[in-house]
Motif scaffolding. Structure first.
Motif, PDB file in Angstrom:
ATOM      1  N   GLU A   1       0.204   1.245  17.440  1.00 15.36           N
ATOM      2  CA  GLU A   1      -0.907   0.333  17.736  1.00 15.36           C
ATOM      3  C   GLU A   1      -0.987  -0.792  16.715  1.00 15.36           C
ATOM      4  O   GLU A   1      -1.264  -1.948  17.053  1.00 15.36           O
ATOM      5  N   LEU A   2      -0.751  -0.459  15.455  1.00 13.99           N
ATOM      6  CA  LEU A   2      -0.781  -1.496  14.411  1.00 13.99           C
ATOM      7  C   LEU A   2       0.337  -2.506  14.621  1.00 13.99           C
ATOM      8  O   LEU A   2       0.130  -3.721  14.474  1.00 13.99           O
ATOM      9  N   VAL A   3       1.524  -2.012  14.983  1.00 12.59           N
ATOM     10  CA  VAL A   3       2.644  -2.926  15.245  1.00 12.59           C
ATOM     11  C   VAL A   3       2.335  -3.791  16.459  1.00 12.59           C
ATOM     12  O   VAL A   3       2.585  -5.007  16.462  1.00 12.59           O
ATOM     13  N   ALA A   4       1.765  -3.182  17.500  1.00  8.83           N
ATOM     14  CA  ALA A   4       1.406  -3.944  18.697  1.00  8.83           C
ATOM     15  C   ALA A   4       0.351  -5.009  18.386  1.00  8.83           C
ATOM     16  O   ALA A   4       0.304  -6.055  19.042  1.00  8.83           O
ATOM     17  N   ALA A   5      -0.476  -4.737  17.362  1.00  5.69           N
ATOM     18  CA  ALA A   5      -1.520  -5.698  16.974  1.00  5.69           C
ATOM     19  C   ALA A   5      -0.973  -6.808  16.084  1.00  5.69           C
ATOM     20  O   ALA A   5      -1.725  -7.700  15.677  1.00  5.69           O
ATOM     21  N   GLY A   6       0.322  -6.732  15.762  1.00  7.58           N
ATOM     22  CA  GLY A   6       0.935  -7.804  14.989  1.00  7.58           C
ATOM     23  C   GLY A   6       1.255  -7.485  13.549  1.00  7.58           C
ATOM     24  O   GLY A   6       1.716  -8.350  12.800  1.00  7.58           O
ATOM     25  N   VAL A   7       1.025  -6.233  13.124  1.00  3.63           N
ATOM     26  CA  VAL A   7       1.361  -5.848  11.752  1.00  3.63           C
ATOM     27  C   VAL A   7       2.850  -5.494  11.698  1.00  3.63           C
ATOM     28  O   VAL A   7       3.319  -4.676  12.504  1.00  3.63           O
ATOM     29  N   PRO A   8       3.629  -6.076  10.778  1.00  4.12           N
ATOM     30  CA  PRO A   8       5.062  -5.756  10.701  1.00  4.12           C
ATOM     31  C   PRO A   8       5.285  -4.266  10.434  1.00  4.12           C
ATOM     32  O   PRO A   8       4.522  -3.631   9.704  1.00  4.12           O
ATOM     33  N   LEU A   9       6.339  -3.716  11.028  1.00  4.24           N
ATOM     34  CA  LEU A   9       6.628  -2.297  10.872  1.00  4.24           C
ATOM     35  C   LEU A   9       6.849  -1.922   9.406  1.00  4.24           C
ATOM     36  O   LEU A   9       6.417  -0.857   8.958  1.00  4.24           O
ATOM     37  N   ASP A  10       7.509  -2.803   8.644  1.00  6.36           N
ATOM     38  CA  ASP A  10       7.717  -2.522   7.221  1.00  6.36           C
ATOM     39  C   ASP A  10       6.391  -2.319   6.505  1.00  6.36           C
ATOM     40  O   ASP A  10       6.253  -1.434   5.653  1.00  6.36           O
ATOM     41  N   ALA A  11       5.398  -3.148   6.848  1.00  3.35           N
ATOM     42  CA  ALA A  11       4.085  -3.029   6.210  1.00  3.35           C
ATOM     43  C   ALA A  11       3.394  -1.741   6.629  1.00  3.35           C
ATOM     44  O   ALA A  11       2.733  -1.086   5.815  1.00  3.35           O
ATOM     45  N   VAL A  12       3.551  -1.355   7.900  1.00  3.51           N
ATOM     46  CA  VAL A  12       2.953  -0.108   8.385  1.00  3.51           C
ATOM     47  C   VAL A  12       3.542   1.091   7.640  1.00  3.51           C
ATOM     48  O   VAL A  12       2.809   1.989   7.203  1.00  3.51           O
ATOM     49  N   LEU A  13       4.864   1.113   7.482  1.00  4.82           N
ATOM     50  CA  LEU A  13       5.507   2.223   6.781  1.00  4.82           C
ATOM     51  C   LEU A  13       5.100   2.257   5.313  1.00  4.82           C
ATOM     52  O   LEU A  13       4.879   3.325   4.738  1.00  4.82           O
ATOM     53  N   ALA A  14       4.988   1.078   4.709  1.00  4.67           N
ATOM     54  CA  ALA A  14       4.611   1.017   3.296  1.00  4.67           C
ATOM     55  C   ALA A  14       3.196   1.534   3.081  1.00  4.67           C
ATOM     56  O   ALA A  14       2.929   2.319   2.145  1.00  4.67           O
ATOM     57  N   VAL A  15       2.263   1.131   3.949  1.00  6.74           N
ATOM     58  CA  VAL A  15       0.881   1.578   3.762  1.00  6.74           C
ATOM     59  C   VAL A  15       0.752   3.063   4.094  1.00  6.74           C
ATOM     60  O   VAL A  15      -0.063   3.780   3.495  1.00  6.74           O
ATOM     61  N   THR A  16       1.579   3.561   5.002  1.00  2.20           N
ATOM     62  CA  THR A  16       1.572   4.992   5.301  1.00  2.20           C
ATOM     63  C   THR A  16       1.947   5.801   4.070  1.00  2.20           C
ATOM     64  O   THR A  16       1.329   6.825   3.768  1.00  2.20           O
ATOM     65  N   ALA A  17       2.963   5.334   3.354  1.00  2.44           N
ATOM     66  CA  ALA A  17       3.385   6.035   2.142  1.00  2.44           C
ATOM     67  C   ALA A  17       2.266   6.046   1.104  1.00  2.44           C
ATOM     68  O   ALA A  17       2.008   7.071   0.457  1.00  2.44           O
ATOM     69  N   ARG A  18       1.562   4.921   0.959  1.00  2.00           N
ATOM     70  CA  ARG A  18       0.485   4.853  -0.028  1.00  2.00           C
ATOM     71  C   ARG A  18      -0.696   5.729   0.384  1.00  2.00           C
ATOM     72  O   ARG A  18      -1.295   6.421  -0.449  1.00  2.00           O
ATOM     73  N   ILE A  19      -1.037   5.698   1.672  1.00  2.00           N
ATOM     74  CA  ILE A  19      -2.151   6.528   2.139  1.00  2.00           C
ATOM     75  C   ILE A  19      -1.828   8.006   1.961  1.00  2.00           C
ATOM     76  O   ILE A  19      -2.699   8.808   1.597  1.00  2.00           O
ATOM     77  N   ARG A  20      -0.585   8.372   2.214  1.00  6.55           N
ATOM     78  CA  ARG A  20      -0.192   9.774   2.025  1.00  6.55           C
ATOM     79  C   ARG A  20      -0.395  10.204   0.578  1.00  6.55           C
ATOM     80  O   ARG A  20      -0.843  11.313   0.300  1.00  6.55           O
ATOM     81  N   GLU A  21      -0.061   9.337  -0.366  1.00 12.45           N
ATOM     82  CA  GLU A  21      -0.269   9.657  -1.784  1.00 12.45           C
ATOM     83  C   GLU A  21      -1.756   9.861  -2.070  1.00 12.45           C
ATOM     84  O   GLU A  21      -2.140  10.788  -2.788  1.00 12.45           O
ATOM     85  N   HIS A  22      -2.594   8.989  -1.516  1.00 12.84           N
ATOM     86  CA  HIS A  22      -4.038   9.126  -1.725  1.00 12.84           C
ATOM     87  C   HIS A  22      -4.554  10.427  -1.115  1.00 12.84           C
ATOM     88  O   HIS A  22      -5.392  11.118  -1.707  1.00 12.84           O
ATOM     89  N   CYS A  23      -4.060  10.766   0.075  1.00 11.36           N
ATOM     90  CA  CYS A  23      -4.501  12.001   0.741  1.00 11.36           C
ATOM     91  C   CYS A  23      -4.064  13.232  -0.058  1.00 11.36           C
ATOM     92  O   CYS A  23      -4.805  14.225  -0.139  1.00 11.36           O
ATOM     93  N   ALA A  24      -2.862  13.173  -0.631  1.00 12.20           N
ATOM     94  CA  ALA A  24      -2.405  14.291  -1.458  1.00 12.20           C
ATOM     95  C   ALA A  24      -3.317  14.478  -2.667  1.00 12.20           C
ATOM     96  O   ALA A  24      -3.627  15.607  -3.069  1.00 12.20           O
TER      97      ALA A  24
END
Length: 240
Positions: A151-174
Motif C-alpha cells: 500500500e505504501l508503494v502504491a501510494a508513491g513511497v519508493p520500495l527502498d524507503a519502505v524496506l529501510a523504515v521496516t528495518a528501523r521499526i523492527r529495531e524499535h519493536c524489539a
C-alpha cells in the motif's frame, strides 16, 4: 485441543514428516497417543516442534536441545513444561503465514520479474525476514505487513524507503518487547514453567494494547506538529 495426524502436524509446524519422526527418534518429541495403528498428536506436540525448529534456527544442535529439554523436565512437571512451550511458540495474533511465488510478491509491489531491482528487493526482504525461501516459492510470515508495504508503494513511497523504515521499526519493536520481558524477569515472573506460561498468556494482550494506545497517541502528536509546521511556513511566505 486440536489433534493432528503426523502429516497434518508436519504441515502445521512448517516442517516435514521425516523431521517429525527424527525428533521422536532422538527423544525430543513425546510419543503420540495411539488410536489403533494411527498416532494422534495435539497442540503440545506442535508447540514442541516449533520450539525445536526455532532453536535449530538459532544454531543449537540436537544435543544442546535435548540437554535443555531434559534440564527443564527434571526441574518441572512435564505438563508445565509443555504449557510453557506452547505459550512461547503460539502466535501473538490470529495472523497465519502465507506462501507466494516470486512473481506474486513482485507483482504486489509493481515490479517486473525480470527487472534487476526485483532480485535486489527480494534479497533485502529475505535478509529482513519479511519473506523466507520455501522450495520454489517464498513463505510470508506476516501477510499483513506485506500488504502495508504494498500500500505504501502504491501510494508513491519508493520500495527502498519502505524496506529501510521496516528495518528501523523492527529495531524499535524489539526494544519495546525487551522492556516488557525485562519487567517479567525483574519481578520473577519467568521462573517456574507453570507461572511463566500463565504470565506470557496474560502479557500478550497487555503488550499489544499498550503499543496500540501509545502509537495512536504518538501518531496524533507527530501529525499535528507537522501540520502546524506547514501552516507556519505558509504564513511566513505571505508576510509583507
Amino acid at each position: 485441543m486440536t489433534t493432528y495426524r503426523i502429516d497434518d502436524l508436519a504441515h502445521a509446524a512448517g516442517t516435514t514428516v521425516r523431521n517429525v519422526r527424527n525428533y521422536q527418534e532422538r527423544g525430543l518429541l513425546p510419543p503420540p497417543r495411539r488410536e489403533g495403528r494411527v498416532g494422534i498428536y495435539d497442540d503440545t506436540h506442535l508447540a514442541r516442534i516449533r520450539m525445536i525448529c526455532r532453536m535449530q534456527e538459532r544454531g543449537h544442535t540436537f544435543a544442546t536441545i535435548a540437554e535443555l529439554l531434559g534440564a527443564w523436565q527434571r526441574g518441572a512437571d512435564l505438563g508445565d513444561l509443555l504449557g510453557l512451550e506452547k505459550a512461547l511458540t503460539d502466535p501473538w495474533d490470529d495472523e497465519r503465514p502465507e506462501r507466494r511465488t516470486a512473481a506474486e510478491l513482485l507483482a504486489a509491489f509493481g515490479l517486473p520479474a525480470a527487472d534487476e531491482a526485483a532480485a535486489t528487493a527480494l534479497e533485502r526482504a529475505t535478509a529482513l525476514g519479511l519473506v523466507r525461501p520455501d522450495g520454489d516459492a517464498y513463505a510470508v510470515p506476516s501477510p499483513r505487513l506485506l500488504r502495508v508495504g504494498a500500500e505504501l508503494v502504491a501510494a508513491g513511497v519508493p520500495l527502498d524507503a519502505v524496506l529501510a523504515v521496516t528495518a528501523r521499526i523492527r529495531e524499535h519493536c524489539a526494544a519495546i518487547a525487551a522492556e516488557f520481558v525485562g519487567l517479567a524477569v525483574a519481578h520473577g515472573h519467568l521462573g517456574a514453567p507453570a507461572g511463566a506460561a500463565a504470565y506470557i498468556d496474560r502479557l500478550r494482550p497487555l503488550a499489544q494494547q499498550a503499543v496500540q494506545g501509545l502509537m495512536a497517541e504518538a501518531m496524533s502528536g507527530v501529525v499535528e506538529a507537522e501540520v502546524d509546521r506547514r501552516i507556519a511556513g505558509i504564513a511566513r511566505t505571505r508576510e509583507p
